[in-house]
Design an enzyme around this catalytic site. Structure first.
Site, PDB file in Angstrom:
ATOM      1  N   HIS A 194      27.868   9.415  -7.000  1.00  0.00           N
ATOM      2  CA  HIS A 194      27.822   8.353  -5.993  1.00  0.00           C
ATOM      3  C   HIS A 194      28.777   8.689  -4.858  1.00  0.00           C
ATOM      4  O   HIS A 194      29.849   9.256  -5.106  1.00  0.00           O
ATOM      5  CB  HIS A 194      28.206   7.001  -6.614  1.00  0.00           C
ATOM      6  CG  HIS A 194      27.765   5.835  -5.803  1.00  0.00           C
ATOM      7  ND1 HIS A 194      28.491   5.358  -4.735  1.00  0.00           N
ATOM      8  CD2 HIS A 194      26.647   5.081  -5.881  1.00  0.00           C
ATOM      9  CE1 HIS A 194      27.844   4.339  -4.209  1.00  0.00           C
ATOM     10  NE2 HIS A 194      26.724   4.147  -4.864  1.00  0.00           N
ATOM     11  N   ASP A 242      21.261   3.689 -10.923  1.00  0.00           N
ATOM     12  CA  ASP A 242      19.872   4.049 -11.220  1.00  0.00           C
ATOM     13  C   ASP A 242      19.674   4.635 -12.614  1.00  0.00           C
ATOM     14  O   ASP A 242      18.542   4.780 -13.066  1.00  0.00           O
ATOM     15  CB  ASP A 242      19.365   5.042 -10.173  1.00  0.00           C
ATOM     16  CG  ASP A 242      19.210   4.377  -8.827  1.00  0.00           C
ATOM     17  OD1 ASP A 242      18.594   3.296  -8.785  1.00  0.00           O
ATOM     18  OD2 ASP A 242      19.727   4.902  -7.829  1.00  0.00           O
TER      19      ASP A 242
HETATM   20  N1  ACO Z   1      24.548  16.130 -10.995  1.00  0.00           N
HETATM   21  C1  ACO Z   1      25.279  17.273 -10.900  1.00  0.00           C
HETATM   22  N2  ACO Z   1      26.165  17.518  -9.916  1.00  0.00           N
HETATM   23  C2  ACO Z   1      26.308  16.570  -8.991  1.00  0.00           C
HETATM   24  C3  ACO Z   1      25.590  15.364  -9.026  1.00  0.00           C
HETATM   25  C4  ACO Z   1      24.685  15.151 -10.079  1.00  0.00           C
HETATM   26  N3  ACO Z   1      23.956  14.047 -10.148  1.00  0.00           N
HETATM   27  N4  ACO Z   1      25.941  14.607  -7.963  1.00  0.00           N
HETATM   28  C5  ACO Z   1      26.850  15.311  -7.286  1.00  0.00           C
HETATM   29  N5  ACO Z   1      27.073  16.483  -7.893  1.00  0.00           N
HETATM   30  C6  ACO Z   1      28.019  17.526  -7.461  1.00  0.00           C
HETATM   31  C7  ACO Z   1      27.508  18.234  -6.220  1.00  0.00           C
HETATM   32  O1  ACO Z   1      26.693  19.335  -6.551  1.00  0.00           O
HETATM   33  C8  ACO Z   1      28.787  18.622  -5.529  1.00  0.00           C
HETATM   34  O2  ACO Z   1      29.317  19.743  -6.193  1.00  0.00           O
HETATM   35  P1  ACO Z   1      30.197  20.844  -5.380  1.00  0.00           P
HETATM   36  O3  ACO Z   1      31.469  20.141  -5.004  1.00  0.00           O
HETATM   37  O4  ACO Z   1      30.393  21.961  -6.356  1.00  0.00           O
HETATM   38  O5  ACO Z   1      29.386  21.249  -4.189  1.00  0.00           O
HETATM   39  C9  ACO Z   1      29.715  17.448  -5.828  1.00  0.00           C
HETATM   40  O6  ACO Z   1      29.229  16.867  -7.035  1.00  0.00           O
HETATM   41  C10 ACO Z   1      29.705  16.391  -4.726  1.00  0.00           C
HETATM   42  O7  ACO Z   1      28.373  15.972  -4.541  1.00  0.00           O
HETATM   43  P2  ACO Z   1      27.727  15.600  -3.156  1.00  0.00           P
HETATM   44  O8  ACO Z   1      26.259  15.740  -3.247  1.00  0.00           O
HETATM   45  O9  ACO Z   1      28.426  16.350  -2.055  1.00  0.00           O
HETATM   46  O10 ACO Z   1      28.129  14.078  -3.050  1.00  0.00           O
HETATM   47  P3  ACO Z   1      27.541  13.055  -2.023  1.00  0.00           P
HETATM   48  O11 ACO Z   1      28.488  11.952  -1.954  1.00  0.00           O
HETATM   49  O12 ACO Z   1      27.154  13.712  -0.758  1.00  0.00           O
HETATM   50  O13 ACO Z   1      26.169  12.632  -2.743  1.00  0.00           O
HETATM   51  C11 ACO Z   1      24.663  11.669  -4.242  1.00  0.00           C
HETATM   52  C12 ACO Z   1      26.071  11.615  -3.641  1.00  0.00           C
HETATM   53  C13 ACO Z   1      23.626  11.988  -3.191  1.00  0.00           C
HETATM   54  C14 ACO Z   1      24.354  10.308  -4.840  1.00  0.00           C
HETATM   55  C15 ACO Z   1      24.626  12.742  -5.350  1.00  0.00           C
HETATM   56  O14 ACO Z   1      25.585  12.435  -6.334  1.00  0.00           O
HETATM   57  C16 ACO Z   1      23.256  12.910  -5.962  1.00  0.00           C
HETATM   58  O15 ACO Z   1      22.394  13.606  -5.403  1.00  0.00           O
HETATM   59  N6  ACO Z   1      23.008  12.253  -7.149  1.00  0.00           N
HETATM   60  C17 ACO Z   1      21.713  12.316  -7.794  1.00  0.00           C
HETATM   61  C18 ACO Z   1      20.744  11.336  -7.126  1.00  0.00           C
HETATM   62  C19 ACO Z   1      21.109   9.888  -7.394  1.00  0.00           C
HETATM   63  O16 ACO Z   1      21.325   9.479  -8.517  1.00  0.00           O
HETATM   64  N7  ACO Z   1      21.112   9.089  -6.323  1.00  0.00           N
HETATM   65  C20 ACO Z   1      21.366   7.648  -6.387  1.00  0.00           C
HETATM   66  C21 ACO Z   1      22.704   7.291  -5.802  1.00  0.00           C
HETATM   67  S1  ACO Z   1      23.030   5.554  -5.991  1.00  0.00           S
HETATM   68  C22 ACO Z   1      22.034   4.798  -4.878  1.00  0.00           C
HETATM   69  O17 ACO Z   1      21.812   5.241  -3.791  1.00  0.00           O
HETATM   70  C23 ACO Z   1      21.391   3.587  -5.288  1.00  0.00           C
END
Ligand code: ACO
Length: 379
Positions: free
Chosen positions: A260, A316
């Site tokens: 998140h 979610d």
């Molecule tokens: N699984 C594995 N690794 C993850 C996940 C995940 N679900 N989420 C983040 N990471 C990792 C990223 O790869 C990144 O790693 P790095 O530092 O080595 O590059 C680090 O954690 C930071 O992640 P970002 O994507 O930069 O975080 P951001 O804040 O931009 O994105 C997001 C958050 C889009 C929600 C992301 O966690 C994601 O894609 N999750 C899966 C989709 C999801 O569940 N979305 C719903 C969010 S809640 C909502 O909107 C209702």
């Protein structure tokens, strides 16, 4: 050169009194009330009223509000005619987005942004979203839409119009909890989108249509669908360790429903939803999906990669199990998210209107300069 906040992370662009998200403490309140209290004592309509009117309704006001929503719940023939022509394999959120846009076509007050008219349209949007969702869920299966039961609340009605069966009190309670938890979440991507559109003095239907577009992506509202599809791909609790080792660790696949932008600790909504998903699963004698979810969560929580980055289950994750146990197909899950979030979107649009300033950020230009013009025939 200015410092660029990619993804607007950490940037405060407006003030709000609708909801407060404390990402480090894992705390969420609506108008000052903790979600733990709202999900224990309130239903969705009470929560929507709280967001829209900034205070809890008394019994008379709540009854009035529910009746007002009930009288607006009707699927006019022009909507059914258009829906019958839509391709059945189109993503349901694209269908909903189109129908909400169409709702503006048939509202002669669509461009009247005065507060009183906007409030009426807000009620209309809250009432129509479940109607459209349930109607499409039936039409695409070749079934006739079921008219709402005016004597029951929004959660019970959604399940009834979707399945044609009277839901149990436990099912209605679980859906109410889900809808309350989705009702608002500060300046998330779809809410921000709705406020950007409202800030141009455009109409509420355009703002909600745009919000639905932002919601659709799997990084936002499409995540519940993607999460359930991931659980289905795993298929069985015994397959969880190999999925985690091969797909997540081996191929770097993201766990959908995890991570998140704001929460750096457990998403408080996920804690509540886990309990309700588990209860539904146990009551139904089908714990397969809950067991897969819980097994994968346990592995991730104990893994250094997730621990270092402080990545936890988000809203979610368990909601996909909860909705699936209620008979909601994965691709309809983002629409049920939209039904809940509608209260928050319309609240934020009204808030934007009250103290509006056009939202217009800037970009740092990093392209080329002083390029020499080359005539078309010489390129
Ligand atoms: N699984 C594995 N690794 C993850 C996940 C995940 N679900 N989420 C983040 N990471 C990792 C990223 O790869 C990144 O790693 P790095 O530092 O080595 O590059 C680090 O954690 C930071 O992640 P970002 O994507 O930069 O975080 P951001 O804040 O931009 O994105 C997001 C958050 C889009 C929600 C992301 O966690 C994601 O894609 N999750 C899966 C989709 C999801 O569940 N979305 C719903 C969010 S809640 C909502 O909107 C209702």
């Amino acid at each position: 050169m200015h410092e660029v906040a990619k993804g607007l992370a950490g940037i405060i662009v407006t003030e709000t009194t609708a909801s407060m998200v404390d990402g480090s403490a894992g705390h969420l309140t609506y108008r000052g009330y903790a979600i733990e209290d709202l999900t224990t004592y309130a239903n969705y309509e009470e929560t929507a009223y709280l967001l829209l009117h900034q205070r809890l309704p008394n019994l008379h006001e709540l009854t009035d509000f529910q009746q007002s929503l009930g009288t607006q719940m009707a699927l006019e023939p022009h909507f059914v005619e258009v829906m019958q022509r839509f391709p059945k394999n189109c993503h349901p959120l694209t269908i909903l987005r189109t129908l909400i846009s169409m709702l503006g076509v048939y509202d002669p007050t669509a461009d009247d942004n005065s507060l009183e008219t906007e409030l009426h349209k807000a009620y209309r949007l809250i009432a129509y979203t479940p109607i459209f969702t349930a109607a499409w869920s039936r039409l695409r299966r070749g079934l006739t839409p079921i008219p709402p039961d005016k004597n029951v609340g929004l959660a019970a009605n959604l399940l009834y119009m979707h399945t044609g069966l009277i839901p149990t009190p436990a099912e209605v309670a679980a859906l109410n909890v889900y809808l309350i938890l989705m009702a608002d979440h500060s300046l998330n991507p779809s809410t921000f989108t709705s406020r950007v559109v409202a800030s141009t003095d455009s109409d509420i239907y355009s703002a909600i249509t745009a919000a639905l577009g932002a919601l659709k992506g799997p990084k936002h509202g499409g995540a519940n669908e993607a999460t359930m599809e991931m659980f289905m791909e795993i298929g069985n609790p015994e397959n969880v360790p190999s999925f985690f080792t091969e797909q997540v660790k081996g191929k770097g696949r993201k766990i959908m429903g995890f991570g998140h932008r704001v929460y750096r600790t457990t998403d408080p909504r996920s804690v509540i939803l886990r309990t309700h998903a588990e209860t539904l699963a146990k009551n139904s004698d089908n714990t397969r999906w809950f067991d897969i979810a819980a097994g994968l969560e346990n592995l991730a929580l104990a893994d250094p990669y997730f621990m270092e980055r402080r990545i936890y289950a988000n809203v979610d994750y368990y909601s996909s199990v909860l909705l699936y146990m209620l008979g909601i197909e994965p691709d309809l899950m983002p629409l049920v998210f939209a039904i809940g979030r509608m209260a928050g979107w319309v609240t934020h649009i009204l808030e934007q209107r009250l103290e509006n300033r056009l939202i217009h950020p800037e970009a740092q230009y990093i392209g080329e300069n002083d390029r020499v013009w080359v005539k078309l025939e010489d390129r």
